[in-house]
Design a protein around this motif. Structure first.
Motif, short mmCIF file in Angstrom:
data_model
loop_
_atom_site.label_atom_id
_atom_site.label_comp_id
_atom_site.label_asym_id
_atom_site.label_seq_id
_atom_site.Cartn_x
_atom_site.Cartn_y
_atom_site.Cartn_z
N ASP A 1 46.13 47.80 40.55
CA ASP A 1 45.41 48.19 41.77
C ASP A 1 46.03 49.40 42.47
O ASP A 1 45.31 50.29 42.89
N PRO A 2 47.36 49.47 42.59
CA PRO A 2 47.94 50.63 43.28
C PRO A 2 47.73 51.96 42.53
O PRO A 2 47.92 53.02 43.10
N PHE A 3 47.34 51.88 41.28
CA PHE A 3 47.20 53.09 40.46
C PHE A 3 45.75 53.50 40.22
O PHE A 3 45.49 54.42 39.44
N LEU A 4 44.81 52.85 40.91
CA LEU A 4 43.41 53.25 40.75
C LEU A 4 43.25 54.71 41.17
O LEU A 4 43.85 55.15 42.15
N PRO A 5 42.43 55.47 40.46
CA PRO A 5 42.20 56.86 40.87
C PRO A 5 41.48 56.90 42.22
O PRO A 5 40.85 55.91 42.63
N PRO A 6 41.56 58.01 42.93
CA PRO A 6 40.98 58.12 44.27
C PRO A 6 39.48 57.80 44.33
O PRO A 6 38.99 57.33 45.35
N ASP A 7 38.76 58.03 43.24
CA ASP A 7 37.32 57.80 43.26
C ASP A 7 36.94 56.40 42.74
O ASP A 7 35.78 56.12 42.51
N ALA A 8 37.93 55.53 42.59
CA ALA A 8 37.67 54.16 42.13
C ALA A 8 38.05 53.18 43.24
O ALA A 8 39.00 53.41 43.99
N ALA A 9 37.29 52.11 43.33
CA ALA A 9 37.60 51.08 44.31
C ALA A 9 37.08 49.75 43.78
O ALA A 9 36.25 49.71 42.89
N ARG A 10 37.58 48.66 44.32
CA ARG A 10 37.09 47.34 43.92
C ARG A 10 36.98 46.47 45.17
O ARG A 10 37.72 46.63 46.13
N ALA A 11 36.04 45.56 45.13
CA ALA A 11 35.88 44.61 46.22
C ALA A 11 36.93 43.50 46.08
O ALA A 11 37.52 43.33 45.01
N ASP A 12 37.14 42.74 47.14
CA ASP A 12 38.12 41.66 47.10
C ASP A 12 37.82 40.64 46.01
O ASP A 12 38.72 40.00 45.47
N TYR A 13 36.55 40.46 45.68
CA TYR A 13 36.17 39.46 44.67
C TYR A 13 36.19 40.03 43.24
O TYR A 13 35.97 39.30 42.29
N GLU A 14 36.50 41.31 43.08
CA GLU A 14 36.56 41.92 41.76
C GLU A 14 38.00 41.97 41.26
O GLU A 14 38.94 42.05 42.05
N ARG A 15 38.15 41.94 39.95
CA ARG A 15 39.46 41.97 39.33
C ARG A 15 39.51 43.08 38.29
O ARG A 15 38.50 43.43 37.70
N ILE A 16 40.69 43.62 38.06
CA ILE A 16 40.90 44.60 37.00
C ILE A 16 41.31 43.82 35.75
O ILE A 16 42.26 43.03 35.79
N VAL A 17 40.59 44.05 34.67
CA VAL A 17 40.85 43.36 33.42
C VAL A 17 41.14 44.41 32.35
O VAL A 17 40.42 45.39 32.22
N VAL A 18 42.19 44.18 31.59
CA VAL A 18 42.57 45.11 30.52
C VAL A 18 42.12 44.54 29.18
O VAL A 18 42.33 43.35 28.89
N ILE A 19 41.47 45.40 28.39
CA ILE A 19 41.13 45.06 27.01
C ILE A 19 41.76 46.11 26.11
O ILE A 19 42.09 47.21 26.57
N THR A 20 41.90 45.80 24.86
CA THR A 20 42.49 46.77 23.95
C THR A 20 41.50 47.89 23.64
O THR A 20 40.29 47.72 23.76
#
Length: 66
Positions: free
Chosen positions: A33-52
């Motif tokens: 989350d701290p590394f999201l680019p300036p033009d990216a955002a997420r709501a409190d109910y959204e999560r960042i998920v990593v896939i290969t």
């Protein structure tokens, strides 16, 4: 191919009945989350998920253009 190393679980992308897509991956919200680019955002109910990379490349043929 779903890039499974254990043959038990694996990252995946699949289309839902309503046309949306779901992703199974590693939850990494707190770490990334701290590394999201300036033009990216997420709501409190959204999560960042990593896939290969391999998972996304293999899913490419199954993702419609429109």
């Amino acid at each position: 191919m779903r890039d499974s190393r254990s043959s038990e679980t694996c990252p995946d992308i699949f289309e839902l009945g309503d046309g949306n897509f779901a992703v199974i991956g590693t939850e990494a919200t707190d770490a990334l989350d701290p590394f999201l680019p300036p033009d990216a955002a997420r709501a409190d109910y959204e999560r960042i998920v990593v896939i290969t990379r391999a998972t996304l490349i293999h899913a490419k043929n199954d993702i419609p253009d429109v």
